[in-house]
Design an enzyme around this catalytic site. Sequence first.
Site, PDB file in Angstrom:
ATOM      1  N   ASP A 285     -51.440 -45.123  17.159  1.00  0.00           N
ATOM      2  CA  ASP A 285     -52.646 -45.920  17.343  1.00  0.00           C
ATOM      3  C   ASP A 285     -52.503 -47.226  16.568  1.00  0.00           C
ATOM      4  O   ASP A 285     -52.097 -47.221  15.391  1.00  0.00           O
ATOM      5  CB  ASP A 285     -53.856 -45.124  16.828  1.00  0.00           C
ATOM      6  N   ASN A 293     -58.785 -57.920  18.390  1.00  0.00           N
ATOM      7  CA  ASN A 293     -59.376 -58.414  19.647  1.00  0.00           C
ATOM      8  C   ASN A 293     -60.504 -59.395  19.363  1.00  0.00           C
ATOM      9  O   ASN A 293     -60.575 -60.461  19.996  1.00  0.00           O
ATOM     10  CB  ASN A 293     -59.965 -57.230  20.439  1.00  0.00           C
ATOM     11  N   ASP A 302     -54.000 -58.206  24.547  1.00  0.00           N
ATOM     12  CA  ASP A 302     -53.119 -57.678  25.617  1.00  0.00           C
ATOM     13  C   ASP A 302     -51.654 -57.944  25.278  1.00  0.00           C
ATOM     14  O   ASP A 302     -50.785 -57.081  25.439  1.00  0.00           O
ATOM     15  CB  ASP A 302     -53.445 -58.358  26.955  1.00  0.00           C
ATOM     16  N   GLU A 328     -55.556 -48.672  22.861  1.00  0.00           N
ATOM     17  CA  GLU A 328     -54.449 -49.036  21.957  1.00  0.00           C
ATOM     18  C   GLU A 328     -53.763 -47.794  21.449  1.00  0.00           C
ATOM     19  O   GLU A 328     -53.171 -47.751  20.379  1.00  0.00           O
ATOM     20  CB  GLU A 328     -54.965 -49.961  20.856  1.00  0.00           C
TER      21      GLU A 328
END
Length: 417
Positions: A285, A293, A302, A328
Amino acid sequence: MLRGRSDGVIGKAEFAMHREIAELDRLLAAEGVLRRVAIPSALQQAFATHGIAYRRHVMVLSLIATLVLYMGFGLLDWLMVPDLVGVALSFRFGIVLPCGLAVLYLLRQADCPFLFQQMAVSAYLLLGVALLAILVGLSTSLQALGFLIGNYAILICAVIAMALPFEVALIIALVGFAIQTAAIVYSPVLPPILLLHNLLTGFVILGPALVANWMLENERRRHFLMLRREQVRLRQLAGQRDLLGRLAALDPLTGLANRRGFYAALNGDIRADVSGLPMTVAMIDVDSFKAYNDQYGHPAGDEALQSVAAVLDTLSEPNVRVGRLGGEEFAVAMTALGAEAAITRIESLHASIQRLGIPHHYSSTAEVLTISVGVARGPVREGDIESLFRIADEALYQAKRAGRNRVVILDATPTAQ
Ligand SMILES: Nc1nc2c(ncn2[C@@H]2O[C@H](COP(=O)(O)OP(=O)(O)OP(=O)(O)O)[C@@H](O)[C@H]2O)c(=O)[nH]1
């Protein structure tokens, strides 16, 4: 591997099939009785051998019918050519019958080239016509004329029933007509007016027969093209089904296997694994990714996921599966690999992500993007890999709780629990 980056090859094959179908549709759409259905040059060879077994069968039946007809005429020799009965019978039994049987034998030989068989049949039919015409030309009996009509029956059989190519049928019709004409010219008793009669009869009988041959040939061509179209279409559908199956197993952002593809491939590996070694699975993770983000924007997020995926993908090999389970979160599973080797790889993966040096000034753990990894190692049974992943998930939870950016390993072997 579950990577799906061979799209270029798939696209080329798909494009070629699409073009072939369009070309076949165009050829099949050609209308008009007298317009020949064209066969593309690349398919000429396949067309030449198309339906040979059936056509050979038709030729055998028609040849038997012709032979029976020819020998049946023998009963009329006393009426038609009373002055040449001996010659007529020797023609029928000495030449026509043995030659007919020889051609029939040739037609039964599946390894004999079909073209050669067609030539043999054509030559045989013309021989029959020529022998009857010789009787007409030599006989002093007016009734010999009847044989000329009989000859047209043989020629109709040759032109239509034998399913010969049009060019061959046309040659037979023209040569047959010429033989008939010569018989009248040389006959000592038949009046020259019969030449006109022969011309009209030839035209009325052989003309429609040739048209019928042409139409039958066109039907054969159309049938071949339709079959071919069906075959290409089936191949195209199989290719599309295969492509859809692959796409359904891929994550479009990273090109890694998605959750579905990952577990499907893994189940396959477990089925095939003969090493008996326990499996090592890792749940991965990205740390503080929401903050990444929020601060750098979704497109940058991305890109960061793609970079992480690229590093993970370097682990991919037949006994190492890598997938993006969602968001993620990634997973790695290793079959047929010893504990030490598996854990070394996962730890070096953890370090590699940090070495990417993707700036993340809003992370709670480092100045660069990092990952937390939960590892579980233990035996798996087909259809029950979830329990090992649950333990890996627990290890990941512990890694997060302990401050992120680390690898936590839990041994799931029954004795260790
Ligand atoms: N850019 C991008 N972001 C994604 C994608 N999928 C999920 N995310 C984001 O990933 C973030 C995951 O955040 P959280 O589950 O709160 O986890 P976290 O911020 O990484 O916190 P920890 O896991 O506890 O370190 C969310 O902001 C999601 O919007 C994706 O495909 N692209």
